[in-house]
Enzyme design. Sequence first.
Site, short mmCIF file in Angstrom:
data_model
loop_
_atom_site.label_atom_id
_atom_site.label_comp_id
_atom_site.label_asym_id
_atom_site.label_seq_id
_atom_site.Cartn_x
_atom_site.Cartn_y
_atom_site.Cartn_z
N CYS A 311 0.87 -1.26 -0.35
CA CYS A 311 0.33 -0.45 -0.01
C CYS A 311 0.76 1.29 -0.04
O CYS A 311 1.45 1.04 0.50
CB CYS A 311 -0.67 -0.56 1.65
SG CYS A 311 -2.85 -0.67 0.87
N LEU A 313 0.56 5.42 0.55
CA LEU A 313 -0.35 6.81 -0.05
C LEU A 313 0.60 7.94 0.87
O LEU A 313 1.43 7.96 1.19
CB LEU A 313 -1.53 6.72 1.74
CG LEU A 313 -2.35 7.47 1.96
CD1 LEU A 313 -3.56 8.11 1.24
CD2 LEU A 313 -2.72 7.60 3.34
N GLN A 319 0.12 15.85 -0.50
CA GLN A 319 -0.17 16.02 -1.87
C GLN A 319 0.26 16.41 -2.76
O GLN A 319 0.84 17.99 -2.45
CB GLN A 319 -0.80 15.60 -2.49
CG GLN A 319 -1.69 13.84 -1.69
CD GLN A 319 -3.14 13.00 -1.74
OE1 GLN A 319 -3.91 14.12 -2.66
NE2 GLN A 319 -3.57 12.14 -1.57
N LYS A 321 3.80 17.36 -4.04
CA LYS A 321 4.87 17.37 -3.04
C LYS A 321 6.10 17.08 -3.61
O LYS A 321 7.30 17.16 -3.60
CB LYS A 321 5.10 18.42 -1.61
CG LYS A 321 3.95 19.98 -1.55
CD LYS A 321 4.05 19.57 -0.28
CE LYS A 321 2.98 20.58 0.72
NZ LYS A 321 3.45 21.04 1.82
N TYR A 323 6.29 13.85 -2.54
CA TYR A 323 6.19 12.57 -1.81
C TYR A 323 5.98 11.36 -2.20
O TYR A 323 6.48 10.87 -1.74
CB TYR A 323 5.81 13.05 -0.36
CG TYR A 323 6.05 14.23 0.38
CD1 TYR A 323 7.75 14.14 0.47
CD2 TYR A 323 5.30 15.07 0.73
CE1 TYR A 323 8.34 15.33 1.33
CE2 TYR A 323 6.01 16.18 1.41
CZ TYR A 323 7.39 15.93 1.37
OH TYR A 323 7.82 17.44 2.44
N GLY A 324 5.06 11.75 -3.19
CA GLY A 324 5.00 9.82 -3.38
C GLY A 324 5.37 9.45 -4.35
O GLY A 324 5.70 8.08 -4.34
N GLU A 345 2.74 -4.38 -5.49
CA GLU A 345 1.82 -5.86 -5.12
C GLU A 345 0.42 -5.08 -6.43
O GLU A 345 -0.07 -3.76 -6.60
CB GLU A 345 1.02 -5.46 -4.69
CG GLU A 345 0.00 -6.99 -4.20
CD GLU A 345 -0.37 -7.14 -2.56
OE1 GLU A 345 -1.47 -6.70 -1.77
OE2 GLU A 345 0.62 -6.55 -1.50
N SER A 349 -3.92 0.37 -9.60
CA SER A 349 -5.26 1.41 -9.98
C SER A 349 -4.67 2.11 -10.59
O SER A 349 -3.67 2.07 -11.80
CB SER A 349 -5.84 1.94 -9.19
OG SER A 349 -4.26 3.03 -8.67
#
Length: 445
Positions: A311, A313, A319, A321, A323-324, A345, A349
């Site tokens: 997972c 998040l 968001q 910025k 970071y993801g 995994e 999406s």
Amino acid sequence: MGSSANTETAMVIATPASNHNNPVTNGGGAITNHTPAPILDLVISESDSSKKRRTGVLPLEVGTRVMCQWRDGKYHPVKVIERRKNYGGGNNDYEYYVHYTEFNRRLDEWIKLEQLDLDSVECALDEKVEDKVTSLKMTRHQKRKIDETHVEGHEELDAASLREHEEFTKVKNIATIELGKYEIETWYFSPFPPEYNDCVKLFFCEFCLSFMKRKEQLQRHMRKCDLKHPPGDEIYRSSTLSMFEVDGKKNKVYAQNLCYLAKLFLDHKTLYYDVDLFLFYILCECDDRGCHMVGYFSKEKHSEEAYNLACILTLPPYQRKGYGKFLIAFSYELSKKEGKVGTPERPLSDLGLVSYRGYWTRILLDILKKHKGNISIKELSDMTAIKAEDILSTLQSLELIQYRKGQHVICADPKVLDRHLKAAGRGGLDVDVSKMIWTPYKEQS
């Protein structure tokens, strides 16, 4: 969606304007002699029947489609998902939980009757008839394509499980949370314990992730809570960024609370209680008050499928910025230190695939630009820890790979590479590998 409390977007509520036409007049403004009474009578009867129709459809049934005024001040089509009675109101005094059919499920919300244009009501019965007629006209291929669209992000579920999931999670149970200095609107349902069923807002301790019903409880908790960062080991620090590794088995309550929190922003099945088998990597912004979580990813301690991320998040206030992208890059740096290739995994999406495809594109094309001579998919995989199948699918999607004489050949024209790199966008924050202090997980004897 995720902003500080004082910058929330206000909901605009207005009564829909009437659509009735004015009576026909002559140039002087008087009603003409040959069509006076009938037109006036017609207008009056239309108005009366419209009012009767509007009151006749109340209360709206679940499944009804209608136009609803959203926070942008405009009317958008919605479907009624659920309804609840306003205590102390009349027989038709209900609030409605609606899904904006043009938008993602994260924008579903409770709305008041005044926001609905009742002249636009389409009954649930009409919809079922329309669906039946439409389905008769569809080819088998078209129907399968629509069914596939409906299960986006839930490809691992069969039809019965998907219906059960959608029914169980259809209504957002917690509307907002307070976490640190932010008040954040939630996106999805999360299965908090039954004692929180009557809450629309929860207050989280940003360090231990305990959650409470009231602000006063949080304030009392904060006076006693001695944590200033996530539990576990700090494995990375660069400037004001820190990463902590949390073992789900050693810090079970923290890990479960993290899953409750994350599910508010993730629309798929996540683990809630079975946290023992996972490691959690918590990214924090640090200041003199402590280390404040901005996002996380989790991974299985032992994955037979070589998954290096389960997972992921980034919390809404943090968001856009980078970071993801940082979290994805960090997961691959851990794989490199383990001496393994990794992959996220499945299923991914659509948004997840876009994020990963962007990362894979930037990493692979950067190597191809600098590399002199031939290079194989296997060599790229060894250098990047990206699984060979992901490399192949990425290069094929960019039309950079051809099949010649029984083998794949990479076509690395510099101008083409530059064009694809530009389209892939910036890579976000860099992971400074020299700042990592980490050894791969080994089961405690």
